[in-house]
Design a protein around this motif. Sequence first.
Motif: not given
Length: 487
Positions: A326-327, A380-382, A479-481
């Motif tokens: 993810l990162l 989701m907040q990342l 990206m927050s979905l």
Amino acid sequence: MDSFLKQAADIDRLRYLYSRAAFGATPAELEEMARKPLRKVVRQLVRESDTMVDLNVVEPDENKSKKQLKGLVRDGQLDREMLKERIRENAERVRDLNLQWLDRMATGKAALREKMALFWHGHFACRTQGRNPLFTQQYANTLRQNALGRFGDLLMAVSKEPAMLQFLNNQQNRKNAPNENFAREVMELFTLGRGNYSEHDIKEAARAFTGWQFTPEGQFIFRERVHDEVEKTIFGKTGAFKGEDVIAMLLEKKQTAHFITSKIYRFFVADGPVNETEDKKRVDDLAEQFYKSSYDITDLMETIFTADWFYDPKNRGAHIKSPVELLANLRHTLGVQFDQPQPQIFVQRTLGQLLFYPPNVAGWPGGKNWIDSSSLLFRMQLPNYVLKAADVTVRPKDEGDVNTQLLARKGNNKFRTTVDWTSFEAAFTKTSDAELTDAIAVTLLPFPLRADQRTLLKKQTKPGQTRSERIQTLTAAMMSLPEYQLT
């Protein structure tokens, strides 16, 4: 119509390929690759991974190991404050190694090699005692160097790494006092899988591995004086076997090819147990090919990535990105650079995957285990934390490891970043305002947008926004979905 939407099907397929075989792709990369046949794209992924640059944060003569303990002794007593400082220094070196590897993943260069190395890091899971930075560095580079070669070479090389020998207690494996830990894990976790060997095989193999040790400087050494030279019987064969003989026997067994292929299939194709008849048949065929090719990893991966079934709709969006995926994916897609290193360690700890700190010898369980009530919201907040350079109030999980806690000191939740919006936005220069949302979505998400998602995205944008502001708002919102967590 915009080229992205003209080539939507091709771009969607490539987004999927790059999310599984690499760490995502930028819109510009997807548009460029969409002009090429799929087989050439896969070959390019392989070719770009032909070479490797070592990770390097410590030189061999700097090793903070046994011979340097002398500097921690004063008046015949161990100086505990100096020891704490040494442990802190070692932890910071391992942290630097973590971040250097993450940087390599995020650049997109040799992406297939780095993705395979991440898989092998979970397969050959290992922590170095005392957070020895040299041993960790050697172990990581061995994984990366052999990631796309032949599995037999990788198995032998990792088995002789001081980090692994130390982690699995083979330094204590001596004739007349065999330690079975190393032999057991080599069979159970690295080659055959549980239930495909006997306890007698383990005991005899442990005797064969006696003498496999390492020096404080990080060199493998075979010490004949502690090796059990008496004959052993392993898998029905009798002889004065050594460790290399056991490795060769394991590679002779087709079960090893099947076990490794099954794990690769679960990681890259179908997340979870291989239960369906169709999947089992594919794994059987791939394992047979893998065995006949002398365990050629590149050959196996090319076969997978060029197969029609790899792109089956049932596999799309079925894989949950690991925290590191993810990162690295977010960083590569948007060219994100962190002003300070600590937030990336913070993210890994909070989401449960800290490079070089697997939870146990079995590695990270993966799949749905990546998601729980405490981590889902932060996941989701990342994107907003990273893209908007926000301060974070979330605390990382406390798994009780004092060494990982050393990495979570001051400033770890100050997200200060630089985002290469210019390059990202340039890919949509020819996209009309009406098509912009779909053009961005096809590069980021595994599924087409639903009506409720379109409504949500529309609410995120504001009247009077510049085109650049709209692209940035839509990108952060997508990206927050929840779907962005999937590949």
